[in-house]
Scaffold this motif. Structure first.
Motif, PDB file in Angstrom:
ATOM      1  N   GLU A 102      57.965  16.456  46.103  1.00 18.07           N
ATOM      2  CA  GLU A 102      57.357  16.057  47.135  1.00 18.07           C
ATOM      3  C   GLU A 102      58.899  15.791  48.114  1.00 18.07           C
ATOM      4  OE1 GLU A 102      56.443  12.475  44.185  1.00 18.07           O
ATOM      5  OE2 GLU A 102      55.360  13.362  42.798  1.00 18.07           O
ATOM      6  N   ASN A 103      60.149  16.135  47.263  1.00 17.96           N
ATOM      7  CA  ASN A 103      60.893  15.246  48.265  1.00 17.96           C
ATOM      8  C   ASN A 103      62.312  16.155  48.272  1.00 17.96           C
ATOM      9  OD1 ASN A 103      60.110  12.983  49.486  1.00 17.96           O
ATOM     10  ND2 ASN A 103      59.905  12.614  46.979  1.00 17.96           N
ATOM     11  N   PRO A 104      61.717  17.678  49.311  1.00 16.08           N
ATOM     12  CA  PRO A 104      62.925  19.016  49.187  1.00 16.08           C
ATOM     13  C   PRO A 104      64.327  18.615  49.222  1.00 16.08           C
ATOM     14  CG  PRO A 104      60.969  19.217  50.116  1.00 16.08           C
ATOM     15  CD  PRO A 104      60.732  18.048  49.646  1.00 16.08           C
ATOM     16  N   ASP A 105      64.468  18.328  50.701  1.00 17.71           N
ATOM     17  CA  ASP A 105      65.022  17.811  51.973  1.00 17.71           C
ATOM     18  C   ASP A 105      66.265  17.162  51.004  1.00 17.71           C
ATOM     19  OD1 ASP A 105      62.887  18.055  53.193  1.00 17.71           O
ATOM     20  OD2 ASP A 105      64.023  17.228  55.245  1.00 17.71           O
ATOM     21  N   VAL A 106      65.802  15.901  50.456  1.00 21.22           N
ATOM     22  CA  VAL A 106      67.224  15.371  49.264  1.00 21.22           C
ATOM     23  C   VAL A 106      68.039  16.390  48.375  1.00 21.22           C
ATOM     24  CG1 VAL A 106      65.857  12.499  50.038  1.00 21.22           C
ATOM     25  CG2 VAL A 106      66.023  14.399  47.407  1.00 21.22           C
ATOM     26  N   TYR A 107      67.320  16.952  47.877  1.00 25.10           N
ATOM     27  CA  TYR A 107      67.727  17.696  47.205  1.00 25.10           C
ATOM     28  C   TYR A 107      68.482  19.292  47.628  1.00 25.10           C
ATOM     29  CZ  TYR A 107      65.142  16.883  43.366  1.00 25.10           C
ATOM     30  OH  TYR A 107      64.476  15.754  41.961  1.00 25.10           O
ATOM     31  N   ILE A 108      68.663  19.172  48.660  1.00 25.94           N
ATOM     32  CA  ILE A 108      69.053  19.847  49.832  1.00 25.94           C
ATOM     33  C   ILE A 108      70.582  19.483  49.834  1.00 25.94           C
ATOM     34  CG2 ILE A 108      69.988  22.065  52.023  1.00 25.94           C
ATOM     35  CD1 ILE A 108      67.973  22.937  49.462  1.00 25.94           C
ATOM     36  N   GLN A 109      70.468  18.035  50.854  1.00 21.14           N
ATOM     37  CA  GLN A 109      71.273  17.490  51.374  1.00 21.14           C
ATOM     38  C   GLN A 109      72.403  17.206  49.939  1.00 21.14           C
ATOM     39  OE1 GLN A 109      71.625  16.700  54.444  1.00 21.14           O
ATOM     40  NE2 GLN A 109      73.421  14.980  53.694  1.00 21.14           N
ATOM     41  N   SER A 110      72.285  16.910  48.566  1.00 22.21           N
ATOM     42  CA  SER A 110      72.368  16.099  47.554  1.00 22.21           C
ATOM     43  C   SER A 110      73.221  17.234  46.743  1.00 22.21           C
ATOM     44  CB  SER A 110      72.378  14.908  46.660  1.00 22.21           C
ATOM     45  OG  SER A 110      72.884  14.565  45.517  1.00 22.21           O
ATOM     46  N   ASN A 111      72.356  18.273  46.553  1.00 24.05           N
ATOM     47  CA  ASN A 111      72.609  19.317  45.755  1.00 24.05           C
ATOM     48  C   ASN A 111      73.515  21.020  46.020  1.00 24.05           C
ATOM     49  OD1 ASN A 111      71.266  17.430  44.062  1.00 24.05           O
ATOM     50  ND2 ASN A 111      70.192  19.119  43.084  1.00 24.05           N
ATOM     51  N   ILE A 112      73.290  20.034  47.096  1.00 29.26           N
ATOM     52  CA  ILE A 112      73.894  21.633  48.358  1.00 29.26           C
ATOM     53  C   ILE A 112      75.436  21.416  48.904  1.00 29.26           C
ATOM     54  CG2 ILE A 112      73.633  23.505  49.732  1.00 29.26           C
ATOM     55  CD1 ILE A 112      72.184  24.466  46.761  1.00 29.26           C
ATOM     56  N   ILE A 113      74.332  20.612  50.092  1.00 33.05           N
ATOM     57  CA  ILE A 113      75.748  20.357  51.102  1.00 33.05           C
ATOM     58  C   ILE A 113      76.447  19.702  50.708  1.00 33.05           C
ATOM     59  CG2 ILE A 113      76.182  19.116  52.962  1.00 33.05           C
ATOM     60  CD1 ILE A 113      73.646  18.903  53.728  1.00 33.05           C
TER      61      ILE A 113
END
Length: 340
Positions: A102-113
């Protein structure tokens, strides 16, 4: 025998208001260690619970709290400059398999960046050991069980799993390039008191007291029920604590360990045990109203950890039974929420 905690060290824990971060910080603080905690206290789940954890940590004079997001590179670097951590345990992450759809953006922000920023900080401000949270979800829909750290994990079935696999690759690369001793921990379905309300066992309990049915995503197929390696929080913390002073020392100082119970349970057995434990906590019979639905995208049929590597490295194997662990949870729940 484990060496005593190094009270001269500074331990940086990201995600300190989270479930695992809180219990790890508490364990270190109780042993006289200096702990710096970072957390953005977001509203992915009940902020009151996060604040209740923080209140307990702030009562220790050796605890320093920083309200910040690890995706803020300047904040991360400044924290390293000011506090000079010896040990870093990165537990800050956006969790949840279904939420990642549902919310892919927050995963890239927190888990990757966010994790990239931690690695960069360790690059420019060397530490004795970087430990970071991976997940059993990296095993995807692997059929071979138990899952071993050497298994092929290139087919994640959720974005959350993909970000965790990315963390392992990033850590390996930084360890190779900059000799950062790093250890990734593949956690298997962590549960216990003060846990995450988005986890099934917590949600089932909430729904019972709200007079709602619980949804079970296994099609009502009891023969081919979902299996999960449920791991009690104290076992997770013990595994981390033992690994802290065992950094990898190979040419590429990077390692990965499973931390799981090595004893998978059928989901329906777990639910039945939860009912019994809640019945005991309330001193009356509890039976959940159950609705069966198809398995959700991103879910996997079974998780089952081999813990041989962990046991060989630090002489520890998680062992808390679901009966013991769930009783601790339901006793806490009934007391914390004052339900009857």
């Amino acid at each position: 025998m484990r060496r005593p905690f190094n009270q001269e060290y500074t331990y940086l824990i990201t995600g300190a208001a989270g479930f695992i971060g809180f219990f790890l910080a508490k364990r270190l603080l109780e042993n006289g260690c200096k702990v710096v905690g970072i957390d953005n206290v977001n509203d992915y789940y009940d902020v009151n619970l996060k604040n209740a954890r923080l209140e307990k940590l702030i009562s220790f004079e050796n605890f320093t709290f920083i309200d910040g997001d690890i995706s803020d590179k300047e904040m991360v670097l400044n924290t390293f400059i000011e506090h000079k951590p010896n040990i870093v345990i990165n537990l800050a992450a956006q969790a949840g398999v279904r939420y990642s759809i549902e919310n892919p953006d927050v995963y890239i922000q927190s888990n990757i960046i966010g994790f990239f920023n931690i690695l960069e900080a360790c690059r420019f401000h060397p530490v004795d050991h970087l430990i970071y949270a991976s997940s059993s979800s990296v095993y995807g829909s692997n059929k071979k069980v138990p899952f071993e750290e050497s298994d092929f994990v290139d087919h994640p079935v959720s974005l959350y799993a993909a970000t965790k696999k990315s963390n392992e690759l990033m850590a390996h690369t930084y360890s190779h390039l900059y000799k950062i001793p790093s250890t990734g921990l593949r956690f298997f379905t962590v549960y216990g008191p003060m846990g995450r309300p988005d986890m099934a066992y917590f949600g089932f309990t909430d729904k019972y007291f709200n007079g709602e049915s619980i949804k079970i995503f296994n099609n009502g197929d009891f023969e081919n029920d979902l299996y999960r390696d449920f791991t009690y929080i104290d076992d997770i913390v013990e595994g981390i604590v033992r690994l802290i002073d065992h950094p990898p020392v190979d040419d590429v100082p990077s390692a990965v360990f499973n931390i799981g119970n090595n004893n998978p349970e059928k989901l329906m057995v777990f639910i039945g045990t939860l009912e019994k434990c809640l019945s005991k906590s309330l001193n009356r019979e509890v039976v959940f109203d159950k609705v069966f639905e198809p398995i959700k995208p991103g879910d996997v049929p079974a998780t089952y950890a081999s813990t041989d590597l962990l046991q060989k490295a630090v002489g520890f194997k998680p062992k808390t039974s679901i009966e013991e662990g769930l009783q601790q949870f339901t006793d806490w729940y009934v007391d914390y929420y004052n339900v009857k």
